[in-house]
Design a protein around this motif. Structure first.
Motif, PDB file in Angstrom:
ATOM      1  N   ASN A 191       0.831  -1.205   0.000  1.00 35.77           N
ATOM      2  CA  ASN A 191       0.000   0.000   0.000  1.00 35.77           C
ATOM      3  C   ASN A 191       0.864   1.253   0.000  1.00 35.77           C
ATOM      4  OD1 ASN A 191      -2.422  -1.264  -0.075  1.00 35.77           O
ATOM      5  ND2 ASN A 191      -2.717  -1.274   2.154  1.00 35.77           N
ATOM      6  N   TYR A 192       1.902   1.193   0.815  1.00 29.25           N
ATOM      7  CA  TYR A 192       2.807   2.346   0.931  1.00 29.25           C
ATOM      8  C   TYR A 192       3.415   2.692  -0.425  1.00 29.25           C
ATOM      9  CZ  TYR A 192       7.709   3.772   1.041  1.00 29.25           C
ATOM     10  OH  TYR A 192       8.908   4.319   0.731  1.00 29.25           O
ATOM     11  N   THR A 193       3.850   1.685  -1.167  1.00 30.62           N
ATOM     12  CA  THR A 193       4.440   1.977  -2.469  1.00 30.62           C
ATOM     13  C   THR A 193       3.378   2.465  -3.440  1.00 30.62           C
ATOM     14  OG1 THR A 193       4.101  -0.250  -3.335  1.00 30.62           O
ATOM     15  CG2 THR A 193       6.156   0.155  -2.170  1.00 30.62           C
ATOM     16  N   GLY A 194       2.113   2.131  -3.157  1.00 25.75           N
ATOM     17  CA  GLY A 194       1.041   2.618  -4.003  1.00 25.75           C
ATOM     18  C   GLY A 194       1.127   2.100  -5.415  1.00 25.75           C
ATOM     19  N   TRP A 195       1.874   1.038  -5.589  1.00 24.95           N
ATOM     20  CA  TRP A 195       2.105   0.539  -6.942  1.00 24.95           C
ATOM     21  C   TRP A 195       0.800   0.127  -7.616  1.00 24.95           C
ATOM     22  CZ3 TRP A 195       6.374   0.377  -9.941  1.00 24.95           C
ATOM     23  CH2 TRP A 195       6.276  -0.362 -11.114  1.00 24.95           C
ATOM     24  N   GLY A 196       0.569   0.699  -8.766  1.00 25.06           N
ATOM     25  CA  GLY A 196      -0.598   0.296  -9.525  1.00 25.06           C
ATOM     26  C   GLY A 196      -1.860   1.054  -9.155  1.00 25.06           C
ATOM     27  N   GLU A 197      -1.871   1.707  -7.993  1.00 22.80           N
ATOM     28  CA  GLU A 197      -3.051   2.483  -7.631  1.00 22.80           C
ATOM     29  C   GLU A 197      -3.082   3.756  -8.460  1.00 22.80           C
ATOM     30  OE1 GLU A 197      -3.601   3.448  -3.546  1.00 22.80           O
ATOM     31  OE2 GLU A 197      -2.832   1.507  -2.897  1.00 22.80           O
ATOM     32  N   SER A 198      -4.249   4.204  -8.762  1.00 21.13           N
ATOM     33  CA  SER A 198      -4.319   5.442  -9.532  1.00 21.13           C
ATOM     34  C   SER A 198      -3.912   6.613  -8.647  1.00 21.13           C
ATOM     35  CB  SER A 198      -5.736   5.650 -10.044  1.00 21.13           C
ATOM     36  OG  SER A 198      -6.613   5.770  -8.952  1.00 21.13           O
ATOM     37  N   GLY A 199      -3.162   7.501  -9.235  1.00 24.85           N
ATOM     38  CA  GLY A 199      -2.792   8.717  -8.520  1.00 24.85           C
ATOM     39  C   GLY A 199      -1.630   8.573  -7.581  1.00 24.85           C
ATOM     40  N   SER A 200      -0.930   7.466  -7.605  1.00 26.99           N
ATOM     41  CA  SER A 200       0.228   7.341  -6.721  1.00 26.99           C
ATOM     42  C   SER A 200       1.187   6.308  -7.279  1.00 26.99           C
ATOM     43  CB  SER A 200      -0.223   6.929  -5.318  1.00 26.99           C
ATOM     44  OG  SER A 200      -0.816   5.654  -5.377  1.00 26.99           O
ATOM     45  N   ASP A 235       8.566  19.751 -13.293  1.00 28.48           N
ATOM     46  CA  ASP A 235       7.308  19.144 -12.884  1.00 28.48           C
ATOM     47  C   ASP A 235       7.455  17.632 -12.705  1.00 28.48           C
ATOM     48  OD1 ASP A 235       7.397  18.049 -15.356  1.00 28.48           O
ATOM     49  OD2 ASP A 235       5.951  19.442 -16.247  1.00 28.48           O
ATOM     50  N   ASN A 236       6.333  16.972 -12.490  1.00 23.64           N
ATOM     51  CA  ASN A 236       6.343  15.545 -12.151  1.00 23.64           C
ATOM     52  C   ASN A 236       6.904  14.646 -13.258  1.00 23.64           C
ATOM     53  OD1 ASN A 236       5.412  15.490  -9.524  1.00 23.64           O
ATOM     54  ND2 ASN A 236       3.315  15.872 -10.202  1.00 23.64           N
ATOM     55  N   ASP A 237       6.904  15.160 -14.489  1.00 25.80           N
ATOM     56  CA  ASP A 237       7.446  14.344 -15.572  1.00 25.80           C
ATOM     57  C   ASP A 237       8.963  14.269 -15.488  1.00 25.80           C
ATOM     58  OD1 ASP A 237       4.954  13.965 -16.492  1.00 25.80           O
ATOM     59  OD2 ASP A 237       5.035  15.539 -18.023  1.00 25.80           O
ATOM     60  N   ARG A 238       9.570  15.231 -14.782  1.00 24.37           N
ATOM     61  CA  ARG A 238      11.037  15.271 -14.750  1.00 24.37           C
ATOM     62  C   ARG A 238      11.572  14.829 -13.398  1.00 24.37           C
ATOM     63  NH1 ARG A 238      12.267  21.246 -16.551  1.00 24.37           N
ATOM     64  NH2 ARG A 238      14.346  20.461 -17.030  1.00 24.37           N
ATOM     65  N   ILE A 239      10.987  15.347 -12.332  1.00 23.35           N
ATOM     66  CA  ILE A 239      11.429  14.948 -10.996  1.00 23.35           C
ATOM     67  C   ILE A 239      10.202  14.428 -10.259  1.00 23.35           C
ATOM     68  CG2 ILE A 239      12.391  15.718  -8.800  1.00 23.35           C
ATOM     69  CD1 ILE A 239      14.010  17.778 -10.356  1.00 23.35           C
ATOM     70  N   LYS A 240      10.233  13.138  -9.943  1.00 28.01           N
ATOM     71  CA  LYS A 240       9.034  12.490  -9.424  1.00 28.01           C
ATOM     72  C   LYS A 240       9.338  11.786  -8.103  1.00 28.01           C
ATOM     73  CE  LYS A 240       7.278   8.819 -11.738  1.00 28.01           C
ATOM     74  NZ  LYS A 240       6.468   8.260 -12.833  1.00 28.01           N
ATOM     75  N   ILE A 241       8.457  11.973  -7.135  1.00 25.21           N
ATOM     76  CA  ILE A 241       8.593  11.239  -5.884  1.00 25.21           C
ATOM     77  C   ILE A 241       8.132   9.805  -6.133  1.00 25.21           C
ATOM     78  CG2 ILE A 241       7.917  11.139  -3.450  1.00 25.21           C
ATOM     79  CD1 ILE A 241       9.448  13.693  -4.241  1.00 25.21           C
ATOM     80  N   ASP A 242       8.975   8.850  -5.765  1.00 25.79           N
ATOM     81  CA  ASP A 242       8.669   7.451  -6.064  1.00 25.79           C
ATOM     82  C   ASP A 242       9.101   6.555  -4.907  1.00 25.79           C
ATOM     83  OD1 ASP A 242       8.653   4.826  -6.904  1.00 25.79           O
ATOM     84  OD2 ASP A 242       9.226   5.319  -8.951  1.00 25.79           O
ATOM     85  N   PRO A 243       8.151   5.991  -4.188  1.00 26.41           N
ATOM     86  CA  PRO A 243       8.473   5.231  -2.971  1.00 26.41           C
ATOM     87  C   PRO A 243       9.204   3.910  -3.225  1.00 26.41           C
ATOM     88  CG  PRO A 243       6.124   5.157  -3.452  1.00 26.41           C
ATOM     89  CD  PRO A 243       6.716   6.085  -4.438  1.00 26.41           C
ATOM     90  N   SER A 244       9.374   3.509  -4.479  1.00 29.62           N
ATOM     91  CA  SER A 244      10.051   2.228  -4.720  1.00 29.62           C
ATOM     92  C   SER A 244      11.551   2.395  -4.960  1.00 29.62           C
ATOM     93  CB  SER A 244       9.409   1.514  -5.908  1.00 29.62           C
ATOM     94  OG  SER A 244       9.787   2.127  -7.122  1.00 29.62           O
ATOM     95  N   VAL A 245      12.041   3.641  -4.960  1.00 27.76           N
ATOM     96  CA  VAL A 245      13.485   3.850  -5.132  1.00 27.76           C
ATOM     97  C   VAL A 245      14.201   3.470  -3.839  1.00 27.76           C
ATOM     98  CG1 VAL A 245      15.302   5.547  -5.523  1.00 27.76           C
ATOM     99  CG2 VAL A 245      13.156   5.709  -6.799  1.00 27.76           C
ATOM    100  N   VAL A 246      15.197   2.630  -3.936  1.00 30.92           N
ATOM    101  CA  VAL A 246      15.918   2.203  -2.738  1.00 30.92           C
ATOM    102  C   VAL A 246      17.385   2.626  -2.777  1.00 30.92           C
ATOM    103  CG1 VAL A 246      16.659   0.236  -1.361  1.00 30.92           C
ATOM    104  CG2 VAL A 246      14.369   0.266  -2.341  1.00 30.92           C
ATOM    105  N   ARG A 247      18.034   2.401  -3.934  1.00 31.07           N
ATOM    106  CA  ARG A 247      19.450   2.754  -4.121  1.00 31.07           C
ATOM    107  C   ARG A 247      20.376   1.960  -3.215  1.00 31.07           C
ATOM    108  NH1 ARG A 247      21.256   3.962  -8.444  1.00 31.07           N
ATOM    109  NH2 ARG A 247      23.132   4.754  -7.456  1.00 31.07           N
ATOM    110  N   GLY A 248      21.601   2.417  -3.182  1.00 30.45           N
ATOM    111  CA  GLY A 248      22.664   1.750  -2.427  1.00 30.45           C
ATOM    112  C   GLY A 248      22.233   1.492  -1.005  1.00 30.45           C
ATOM    113  N   LEU A 249      22.549   0.316  -0.532  1.00 29.56           N
ATOM    114  CA  LEU A 249      21.975  -0.081   0.748  1.00 29.56           C
ATOM    115  C   LEU A 249      22.878   0.276   1.910  1.00 29.56           C
ATOM    116  CD1 LEU A 249      20.943  -3.453  -0.756  1.00 29.56           C
ATOM    117  CD2 LEU A 249      19.411  -1.566  -0.213  1.00 29.56           C
ATOM    118  N   GLU A 250      24.010   0.890   1.655  1.00 27.04           N
ATOM    119  CA  GLU A 250      24.951   1.083   2.751  1.00 27.04           C
ATOM    120  C   GLU A 250      24.953   2.485   3.365  1.00 27.04           C
ATOM    121  OE1 GLU A 250      26.579  -1.231   4.394  1.00 27.04           O
ATOM    122  OE2 GLU A 250      25.467  -2.615   3.098  1.00 27.04           O
TER     123      GLU A 250
END
Length: 513
Positions: free
Chosen positions: A246-255, A299-314
């Motif tokens: 739910n937090y990632t909102g993956w697939g939900e409309s608007g998030s 705008d959102n097409d260029r810089i977007k907040i995305d809860p699935s980005v994790v990146r380097g784990l250290e």
RNA sequence: GCGGGCGUAGCUCAGUUGGUUAGAGCGCUGGAUUGUGGCUCCAGAGGUCGGUGGUUCAAAUCCACCCGCUCGUACCA
């Protein structure tokens, strides 16, 4: 017998696995691309600094070589004083070392960039090498998220400076504090859960590739792929899995990654964990970044907040960001491949402190130059501009006086800014000289034997026109004797005539291509 | 790391149920042509058949292990 042994000892020429030789075209294209990136970074007020490829291993971070596997992940060797040294595996850890060592001379905030080779001792694959180039920018001594916002904007500008159209890329932003808060909320805080936290983060990172069902499996019992390999999961409860998805909102409309991003996504993240302190703090930071980006026209097409980005784990401690290409990339086999991330970075507030004990907050990102190059070649953005091969001055006579004259022809052309060379192989086989010129793609050849010399002239042969004419001549004797596409020019007129002919050829190329 | 596929000349590949001296095309070198690229013709060089061990009267061919490449997957600071 002796002969046979000799043969067996013949060395096999072979490139070490995961390394590659670079062609002239590749070097020129990369130089051009690196130049474009540098211009953007300079415009933002960043200055270059360079560190060496080797560092003491302990300075690089977690890879302290042990007896059994001193080269796991990183290339290491022992100095003559027994200290372990390693080839750098990124440009961030060495920069932190440089800043810590020169902290008294450096004016903070320190804005700096550098391009360089990094090395990873891992299994190589197509497009993945054990030596590759990164281009890094960092702001050291900047605690506020406005520095992170600036990094995201600079990444976006860099993409566009490289000819990637708006809409063909996106900068995706998340915050490690949010992720930490999520871990806390589902009861995975504390040292004893470090392993499971990694598993969860890795699963979230795979959302774009495995989609929601694959991730659900990885968060639960585990997942079996087509090859039959089983990846153990995090073993979370059904409730916790739902919370995360739910937090990632993956697939939900608007998030989520497939939605609008920005404020709506942040609201969604907040709603998923309303009581988690870290999530709230992280979301506040993301909100600031998002608002600053919006205010500057990103705008959102260029810089977007995305809860699935994790990146380097250290070592990341705050905002993390990633540049992703959205256009289709076709590989050598003609298949469309999902290209994904071409660069990324984030905030690393603890790296310099390891050396100094003082807080020196920093944020930065790196671009995978070699990787991005592959994608851009596909777009036809770089490596298309043809470098004209040199004019060849052929050698007819080997006496010192004649040689001097040939050298002078070449030198006069060079002084006029024309690439030129005198034939340096075995001049006694004249046919080979023109064959050489042909293979090299030389546009013109200068020929002067004793006949021409007596008259104070040279022959200039148009090799490109000659190639065209060759299709119309079947008989070899005619071909040789007709001397196609050749003009006689007085020695004094060589340079202007060559310049004129090269100009004509350039026009033809422009028309044809 | 785990699983699948592949490995014969510089390159692309053929080589039958195991059977004489392992082939072709392209490329390379020399010549026809002491001063003209391409075309054509002639001649030549080039192979531990990925490696090691085994089965067999006999192995490029069958088996085992190893190495390398490749695809998927895992890892990727």
């Amino acid at each position: 017998m002796a002969d046979k042994k000799k043969k067996q000892q013949k060395l096999k020429a072979r490139l070490p696995r995961g390394f590659t030789d670079r062609s002239p075209a590749d070097i020129r294209a990369t130089d051009q691309m690196v130049g474009e990136i540098r211009k953007v970074f300079e415009r933002y007020g960043f200055d270059p600094v360079e560190t060496p490829m080797f560092e003491y291993t302990d300075g690089l971070g977690k890879f302290l070589p042990d007896q059994d596997r001193p080269n796991e992940g990183v290339f290491s060797l022992q100095d003559d004083d027994e200290q372990w040294m390693s080839l750098r595996y990124d440009l961030t850890a060495p920069l932190a070392r440089h800043v810590a060592e020169n902290i008294n001379e450096i004016q903070l905030p320190y804005r700096t960039y550098r391009a360089g080779w990094v090395f990873r001792n891992e299994k190589p694959g197509p497009g993945r090498f054990r030596q590759f180039m990164q281009f890094d920018a960092d702001t050291v001594g900047a605690p506020g998220v406005q520095a992170d916002a600036e990094m995201c904007m600079m990444m976006a500008d860099t993409m566009e400076a490289l000819g990637i159209a708006r809409g063909d890329y996106v900068i995706r932003v998340n915050n490690r504090k949010v992720l930490d808060g999520v871990m806390e909320a589902i009861g995975l805080d504390g040292e004893e859960n470090a392993g499971r936290r990694l598993t969860v983060l890795r699963a979230i990172d795979k959302l774009d590739r495995l989609a929601i069902e694959g991730v659900r499996q990885l968060l639960g019992e585990g997942r079996k792929d087509e090859s039959g390999d089983f990846t153990p999961g995090a073993g979370l409860s059904a409730t916790a899995i739902d919370q995360i998805l739910n937090y990632t909102g993956w697939g939900e409309s608007g998030s989520g990654a497939s939605g609008v991003g920005g404020g709506i996504t942040i609201d969604n993240m907040r709603r998923s964990f309303p009581d988690a302190e870290h999530v709230k703090k992280g979301c506040d930071e993301l909100e600031l970044i998002w608002q600053m980006a919006q205010a500057s026209g990103y705008d959102n097409d260029r810089i977007k907040i995305d809860p699935s980005v994790v990146r380097g784990l250290e070592y990341y401690t705050g905002p993390v960001y990633e540049a992703e290409l959205l256009f289709d990339v076709t590989n050598e086999k003609g298949e469309t491949v999902q290209f994904g991330s071409v660069g990324g970075g984030g905030r690393y507030d603890g790296l310099v402190k390891r050396f100094t004990g003082q807080d020196v907050p920093a944020t930065g990102f790196s671009i995978g130059v070699s990787r991005l190059m592959t994608a851009l070649k596909n777009l036809g953005k770089f490596g298309q501009e043809d470098v004209v091969a040199p004019v060849l001055v052929t050698v007819m006579d080997g006496d010192t006086e004649a040689m001097g004259r040939y050298q002078k022809f070449a030198q006069d052309l060079r002084n006029a800014g024309v690439r030129a060379e005198m034939y340096q192989g075995n001049w006694k086989k004249f046919g080979n000289q023109l064959k050489y010129a042909d293979r090299r793609g030389c546009p013109l050849a200068i020929i002067q034997g004793s006949d021409e010399r007596e008259k104070g002239i040279v022959q200039i042969k148009d090799l490109i026109e000659g190639k065209r004419l060759s299709g119309e001549i079947a008989d070899n004797v005619t071909w040789r004797e007709s001397r196609p596409a050749q003009v006689e020019v007085a020695e004094a007129d060589i340079v202007p005539e060559i310049v004129r002919m090269l100009g004509e050829q350039a026009e033809d190329r422009a028309k044809g291509g």
